[in-house]
Design an enzyme around this catalytic site. Structure first.
Site, PDB file in Angstrom:
ATOM      1  N   GLY B  13       0.808  -1.218   0.000  1.00 45.45           N
ATOM      2  CA  GLY B  13       0.000   0.000   0.000  1.00 45.45           C
ATOM      3  C   GLY B  13       0.837   1.262   0.000  1.00 45.45           C
ATOM      4  N   GLY B  15       3.362   4.025  -2.409  1.00 46.93           N
ATOM      5  CA  GLY B  15       3.067   4.882  -3.553  1.00 46.93           C
ATOM      6  C   GLY B  15       2.622   4.103  -4.774  1.00 46.93           C
ATOM      7  N   PHE B 117      19.493  17.991  -8.908  1.00 41.91           N
ATOM      8  CA  PHE B 117      19.684  16.715  -8.225  1.00 41.91           C
ATOM      9  C   PHE B 117      20.865  15.983  -8.840  1.00 41.91           C
ATOM     10  CE2 PHE B 117      17.584  13.699  -5.296  1.00 41.91           C
ATOM     11  CZ  PHE B 117      17.035  14.620  -4.431  1.00 41.91           C
ATOM     12  N   TRP B 156      -2.316  -7.011   6.820  1.00 40.58           N
ATOM     13  CA  TRP B 156      -2.323  -8.418   6.425  1.00 40.58           C
ATOM     14  C   TRP B 156      -0.978  -8.692   5.769  1.00 40.58           C
ATOM     15  CZ3 TRP B 156      -6.732 -11.974   5.551  1.00 40.58           C
ATOM     16  CH2 TRP B 156      -7.928 -11.524   6.141  1.00 40.58           C
ATOM     17  N   PHE B 157      -0.435  -9.869   6.012  1.00 37.49           N
ATOM     18  CA  PHE B 157       0.858 -10.206   5.424  1.00 37.49           C
ATOM     19  C   PHE B 157       0.685 -11.362   4.448  1.00 37.49           C
ATOM     20  CE2 PHE B 157       4.993 -12.424   5.411  1.00 37.49           C
ATOM     21  CZ  PHE B 157       5.800 -11.381   5.013  1.00 37.49           C
ATOM     22  N   GLN B 231      21.977   0.228  -4.473  1.00 36.16           N
ATOM     23  CA  GLN B 231      22.442   1.604  -4.370  1.00 36.16           C
ATOM     24  C   GLN B 231      22.769   1.981  -2.939  1.00 36.16           C
ATOM     25  OE1 GLN B 231      19.798   5.224  -5.282  1.00 36.16           O
ATOM     26  NE2 GLN B 231      21.457   5.249  -6.778  1.00 36.16           N
ATOM     27  N   HIS B 233      23.437   5.138  -0.690  1.00 34.76           N
ATOM     28  CA  HIS B 233      23.272   6.590  -0.674  1.00 34.76           C
ATOM     29  C   HIS B 233      24.469   7.159   0.071  1.00 34.76           C
ATOM     30  CE1 HIS B 233      21.656  10.557  -0.118  1.00 34.76           C
ATOM     31  NE2 HIS B 233      20.597  10.260  -0.831  1.00 34.76           N
ATOM     32  N   LEU B 243      18.445   8.914   6.437  1.00 33.94           N
ATOM     33  CA  LEU B 243      18.846   9.565   5.197  1.00 33.94           C
ATOM     34  C   LEU B 243      18.941  11.084   5.341  1.00 33.94           C
ATOM     35  CD1 LEU B 243      19.130   9.516   2.042  1.00 33.94           C
ATOM     36  CD2 LEU B 243      16.657   9.707   1.965  1.00 33.94           C
ATOM     37  N   GLU B 246      19.734  14.009  -0.743  1.00 32.15           N
ATOM     38  CA  GLU B 246      20.636  14.528  -1.759  1.00 32.15           C
ATOM     39  C   GLU B 246      20.369  16.015  -2.008  1.00 32.15           C
ATOM     40  OE1 GLU B 246      21.741  11.704  -4.704  1.00 32.15           O
ATOM     41  OE2 GLU B 246      21.076  13.045  -6.297  1.00 32.15           O
ATOM     42  N   ARG B 286      25.177   8.645  -7.347  1.00 32.50           N
ATOM     43  CA  ARG B 286      25.355   8.088  -6.010  1.00 32.50           C
ATOM     44  C   ARG B 286      26.395   6.976  -5.973  1.00 32.50           C
ATOM     45  NH1 ARG B 286      18.901   8.036  -4.411  1.00 32.50           N
ATOM     46  NH2 ARG B 286      18.780  10.281  -4.041  1.00 32.50           N
ATOM     47  N   HIS B 354      20.412   2.078   0.217  1.00 39.74           N
ATOM     48  CA  HIS B 354      19.279   2.966   0.041  1.00 39.74           C
ATOM     49  C   HIS B 354      18.227   2.394  -0.894  1.00 39.74           C
ATOM     50  CE1 HIS B 354      17.122   6.689  -0.051  1.00 39.74           C
ATOM     51  NE2 HIS B 354      17.342   6.913  -1.327  1.00 39.74           N
ATOM     52  N   ARG B 389      20.524   4.026 -10.054  1.00 39.14           N
ATOM     53  CA  ARG B 389      19.387   4.921 -10.195  1.00 39.14           C
ATOM     54  C   ARG B 389      19.806   6.350  -9.883  1.00 39.14           C
ATOM     55  NH1 ARG B 389      15.697   7.274  -6.748  1.00 39.14           N
ATOM     56  NH2 ARG B 389      16.559   6.235  -4.922  1.00 39.14           N
TER      57      ARG B 389
END
Lengths: 117, 589, 154, 267
Positions: B13, B15, B117, B156-157, B231, B233, B243, B246, B286, B354, B389
């Site tokens: 649940g 993004g 960035f 719930w898993f 990755q 960071h 974190l 950046e 990175r 990261h 990335r």
């Protein structure tokens, strides 16, 4: 529910207005007549002067506002204090009627007294 | 066993999952769509993303430039058709989020503001101060509340994908609140479970990021892609791994070694300038920054801290006003967790794990090779991130590919028939029995979840960290095999049905072990260095043999198979990754 | 489902009426009861209740004033009875307490006003002091004027 | 809380790995335990854990979970104060477990209980579906009629500033634990949900304030609030729900007076 919804803003407005009036005006009055005069910090008023002062139209209006609005402030706040402090929200109708009953009676009394003074 | 049934089931649940749910509801409002998540959606780790989301929106920018930055940043391991589709759709998705109420930071005239960035040649990163992920997640979550057709299974898993005749047709899941184990069938399942940073000891990732979806797909027979690309960071806080975005460097922060020297100039990343220069120095990619850190340790130029070596991130010259306005969360985190104020003090930082570039192998629409199974977000690998990335590409990724996977799953489900055979229900029953016998009712084990988890994390750090060798990886593989054996012998203290988080962590440990094994074996097979995968025994990139994606899968007997699939190259032939000043570029060429 | 709930109800008698026994797969939440004296023991809550109770002092002050006005309207004798009664130790004590509550009301009222009013001047929210400050000043001014009128005119 | 139920457990030497931390200084945690399968009501259990400078309460709980007692149950995730999972009552104050340092409670003991005013599922885990229902009720999404097509809705930084503070809510529910009204009157919509409603109302892109008014101006909405102010004090993200509610009351009162004085006017 609908009725309550439409009325709550009015009660809150009265509560707020009363809160402002009570905060601004009441302390000095109680200080003079409840403490300073009885304790002879300042001289007691001459009856006639006080009466003539109270009979001025502007003073009557002032005193009416000073008495009525704070009572509605009290009614609203005390109602919620009873709900929360004593957990008696189920007695809503009784509490509501008593609190606002006091406010309305006090206001009528103030109006009547100031009219006749 | 109780069963429930949906048309499209989104696992996760965050993004990607929420964006996919909305996409399903918009594609076909008649579909019964459900989101199943092991935490309440607004707790998902999208919430922790800070810096921003890249999308071409300003007139001086172009789709092609963003593509080039992404592809070169990914060391040419990106599928270029996917990158192009992604970059074209990213601004639309960000705009949609704006229409849903996301409080993007603005220019004085009311237009969207963008910031620089790492690895990006143009300013194109949309941001909501430095809580971009938080605002995106809450905007999405609150927007899903509008859709009554989106059903939620909160807390719930999912323990298993149900596969019938090669087609995925649902899941088995355990409700944490009651301990009930249930089959939830669906015509299409979309995995949006996020990454797996928790297989490493120092990570910016939340506790929930245990690679569950990758493991579910892997066990069901779907291949995982490019799992060796992890990755780091470059700026995490040393003890907690928290974190420091950046954006702190994009706003002009310096990376300093113990001599107060901007050491990145020694690593082909350009010359130090007082103001930030795009694609240069602190705004390099990175992987290169994290690798430079290791080299600095070797040179003895790092600072010894209580939790190992650190370097300094210097924001002091930015001034209190800019820090409060653009980086308030950075200041808050430093004050709260390090007891220091970046306005006047240096921030100790080290590279921390990261992001997982790899994941469940999908096509451009999020479809996996298993019919009925889709994946999106960090748990998936569409191959837009390649070998490294770029910062601020992952937030648009969850939106673009969440939406694409949602649409694809909705279309698949609209055309598919309900397929719940007796065999499927039997599978679910078997899974329930397995959970009861191996965990809840088991009393004779002698291993502890936390002990194995810590050992696994240390193994990964030493064996498959920023730099790897044949030997380190082989040792790690041996060690992980032993740990997997031991994990079968776990005994739980907790045999309760109600909110059994120890059971949950045992199940997550098994997922992490699967993922860890895939990481190590993928890294072993790739005998070259590319992006985030650096082999000291094979220090060069080898396009002849390895301009290809690693696909790792297991057969019915559990044997690991590693295959390769060529990278899709369209308009950007592999070249050298050049960062720093244009003058240097010329000199080098 | 129904049978499980029935079982839960049936086994409830074993413990107490408010806490039915646990039934597998059915969560059984514990709902803490709020004490009638919840507002005691935590200073912020005590302060809150005292603030709310200041409304009684407000009502008392109005009642006192109405009594005073009534006495005033009934003539000089009645008014002297009023002043005598107002000078009794009990009345003075009550009025001192009420006065304390009135001060509490005024101070809390003015301090909370900026919370309710998000006044913005050229995009910036006005600092709290600029909203509560004038109210305090107004309060002092009105009090001073009333005192002055009283001192001069009577 | 049953005092008799207090038992002290420490790490078994065979179970804990070589503990690298200094064990000379430790602290007693008193954690509220409730197992619905065994207990009728919660009781406190004591654990001794080491104190380390950089440890937050959550680190101490995880130490217990990993090394001493795997049955201890609590929610957590990001451990950086943004996911909102780990709200507990710490020595009677609602706080985030990940943002509260253990050393600040030395020499102890520290009492850790589930957030007040919620049903308890188990140990420190509370039941929050009621909050989610209330959240949905206030329509916390952007309502904007008309063109939803190309181009952004412009919004100046000043307009953003109008609601920014109220958009910072992480739904950690500390405010509900601090609000006595939420405890006394379970149907009161409560601080976080009301603040979020206000956040959308104040958003220059939103046109839904009239729609939300029906829910909010209900006695269970803003009028239930008596401005205790504790929600604002405990909010880890400085959302100021109390302020939001009072501002909303003022707006609703103005609105109410307008329709009272001018019933013929447009609503």
């Amino acid at each position: 529910m609908e009725a309550k919804k439409s009325h709550e803003p009015i009660f809150w407005t009265l509560f707020s207005a009363g809160g402002v009036v009570a905060a601004l005006l009441l302390p000095v009055h109680l200080f003079i007549f409840g403490m300073a005069v009885p304790l002879h910090w300042i001289h007691g008023p001459a009856y006639n002067l006080l009466l003539s002062l109270a009979q001025m139209p502007i003073a009557r209006l002032y005193l009416f506002v000073m008495c009525s609005l704070p009572l509605f402030h009290f009614a609203h706040r005390f109602r919620y204090t009873l709900y929360d402090g004593l957990q008696i929200k189920h007695l809503n109708e009784v509490v509501f009627a008593s609190c606002y009953g006091i406010a309305v009676l006090g206001t009528v009394a103030a109006g009547w007294l100031l009219w006749r003074i | 066993m109780e069963t429930s049934s949906h048309d499209v089931l989104l696992v996760g649940g965050g993004g990607a999952g929420l964006r996919a749910a909305i996409a399903v509801a918009e594609t076909n409002p008649k579909l019964r769509v459900a989101v199943i998540s092991k935490v309440y959606p607004m707790r998902s780790h999208t919430v922790a993303a800070e810096g921003g989301a890249a999308g071409v929106v300003k007139p001086d920018d172009s789709i092609d430039e963003h593509c080039y930055d992404t592809i070169s940043g990914g060391d040419w391991l990106c599928d270029q058709d996917a990158v192009e589709a992604f970059i074209k759709e990213a601004p639309q998705e960000l705009l949609r989020l704006e229409h849903w109420g996301c409080p993007w930071s603005r220019e004085p005239d009311g237009h969207i503001a963008v910031r620089a960035f790492g690895g990006m040649k143009k300013r194109r990163t949309w941001f909501a101060a430095d809580k971009t992920g938080f605002h995106i997640l809450h905007t999405l979550f609150q927007t899903t509340l509008k859709y009554n057709e989106i059903f939620r299974y909160d807390e719930w898993f999912v323990t298993k994908l149900l596969v019938d005749d090669g087609r995925v047709c649902g899941v088995v899941a355990i409700e944490l609140m009651s301990g009930r184990i249930q089959a939830i069938t669906a015509k299409a399942v979309v995995l949006c479970t996020g990454g797996c940073g928790r297989v490493f000891p120092y990570t910016t990732n939340a506790a929930i990021k245990t690679g569950d979806g990758m493991s579910l797909a892997y066990r069901a027979g779907a291949p995982l892609k490019d799992m060796e690309f992890i990755q780091y960071h470059p700026t995490g806080l040393p003890f907690t791994g928290i974190l420091i975005t950046e954006a702190a460097r994009a706003e002009g922060g310096y990376m300093l070694n113990k001599d107060g020297y901007r050491y990145l100039q020694d690593y082909d990343l350009g010359r130090p300038e007082p103001k930030p220069v795009l694609r240069s120095m602190e705004l390099g990619p990175r992987d290169r920054l994290s690798q430079a850190f290791v080299k600095e340790i070797e040179k003895g130029r790092t600072i010894h801290g209580p939790y190992g070596e650190v370097v300094h991130l210097d924001l002091r010259h930015l001034g209190e006003k800019l820090i409060n306005q653009k980086l308030p969360f950075v200041r808050e985190l430093c004050l709260k967790y390090e007891g220091l104020d970046p306005v006047t003090q240096l921030i100790p930082v080290r590279p921390v794990v990261h992001y997982m570039m790899g994941g469940v192998s999908t096509d451009i629409n999020g479809a996996t090779p298993l019919p009925g199974l889709y994946a999106a977000g960090e748990c998936a690998c569409v191959s837009i991130n390649g070998a490294n990335r770029l910062g601020s590409n992952s937030l648009p990724e969850i939106l673009v590919f969440g939406a694409r996977a949602g649409v694809a799953a909705a279309e698949f489900a609209s055309g598919a028939a309900e397929q719940v055979s007796q065999a499927v229900l039997a599978q679910a029953e078997d899974e329930r029995r397995r959970l009861e016998q191996q965990f809840l009712r088991k009393t004779d084990g002698n291993e502890r979840v936390a002990v194995i988890r810590e050992a696994m994390q240390k193994t990964l750090e030493s064996g498959a960290g920023i730099y790897r060798t044949q030997k380190s990886l082989e040792d790690a593989a041996t060690h992980l095999a032993i740990l997997r054996e031991r994990a079968g012998n776990i005994a739980l203290d907790d045999h309760s049905r109600t909110f059994n988080t120890e059971l949950l962590s045992a199940l997550e440990l098994h997922c992490m072990l699967d993922v860890a094994i895939c990481i190590v074996h993928s890294a072993l097979s790739r005998t070259e260095s590319r992006g985030a995968h650096q082999r000291t025994d094979y220090p060069d990139r080898n396009d002849r043999d390895f301009l290809a994606h690693t696909l790792i899968s297991q057969d019915e007997h559990g044997a690991i198979r590693v295959n390769y699939k060529p990278v899709t190259i369209t308009r950007w032939p592999p070249g050298e990754r050049v960062y720093g000043q244009p003058t240097q570029t010329a000199a080098k060429a | 489902m129904d049978s499980a709930a029935a079982r839960a109800r049936a086994s409830a008698g074993g413990h107490s009426q408010t806490a039915p026994a646990y039934t597998e797969f059915h969560p059984r939440w514990y709902r803490p009861r709020i004490s009638t004296y919840w507002w005691l023991g935590r200073w912020p809550y005590v302060k809150f209740i005292l603030r709310e109770l200041s409304s009684v002092a407000v009502a008392w002050t109005v009642a006192f004033t109405l009594f005073q006005l009534w006495s005033l309207s009934q003539g000089e004798v009645a008014y002297s009875t009023f002043t005598r009664r107002a000078s009794s130790p009990i009345m003075i004590a009550l009025n001192v307490i009420a006065f304390g509550f009135l001060l509490l009301h005024s101070i809390t009222w003015f301090n909370l006003a900026p919370k309710a009013m998000a006044v913005r001047v050229s995009g910036k929210r006005l600092p709290a002091i600029l909203i509560s400050g004038p109210q305090f000043l107004g309060w002092f001014a009105i009090s001073a004027i009333v005192l002055w009128i009283y001192m001069v005119r009577t | 809380m049953a005092a008799g139920g207090t038992r002290v457990r420490t790490a078994n030497s065979d179970r804990s790995e070589s503990i690298t931390m200094a064990r000379n200084i430790d602290i007693e945690l008193q954690v509220s335990r409730y197992s619905p399968e065994q207990d009728l009501e919660p009781h406190l259990q004591s654990y001794r854990v080491p104190i380390r400078d950089e440890w937050v309460i959550l680190d101490a709980l995880n130490y217990v979970k990993d090394k001493i007692d795997g049955t201890l149950t609590f929610r957590w995730s990001c451990r950086m104060g943004i996911c909102g999972s780990c709200g507990y009552m710490i020595n009677g104050e609602p706080k985030l477990g990940c943002a509260t340092f253990l050393k600040d409670y030395a020499p102890g003991p520290v009492k850790i209980e589930p957030l007040r005013n919620f049903p308890i599922v188990r140990d420190l885990v509370i039941e929050i579906s009621d909050f989610l229902e209330k959240l949905k009720k206030v329509k916390p999404w952007l309502i904007h009629e008309g063109s939803n097509g190309q181009g952004e809705y412009l919004q100046t930084p000043d307009q953003l500033e109008q609601f920014r503070q109220h958009s910072m809510c992480i739904n950690c529910l500390l405010c509900y634990a601090a609000c006595p009204i939420s405890g006394l009157d379970p149907i009161f919509i409560g601080p976080a949900a009301l603040a979020l409603a206000h956040r959308y109302n104040k958003d220059s892109r939103d046109q839904g304030s009239a729609e939300r008014m029906a829910t909010l101006s209900h006695p269970d909405g803003i009028w239930g609030c008596t401005f205790v102010g504790e929600c604002t004090r405990v909010c880890p993200k400085h959302v100021d729900p109390a302020g939001a509610i009072q501002q909303y009351k003022l707006a609703a009162a103005m609105d109410g007076m307008k329709s009272f004085l001018m019933p013929w006017g447009k609503r």
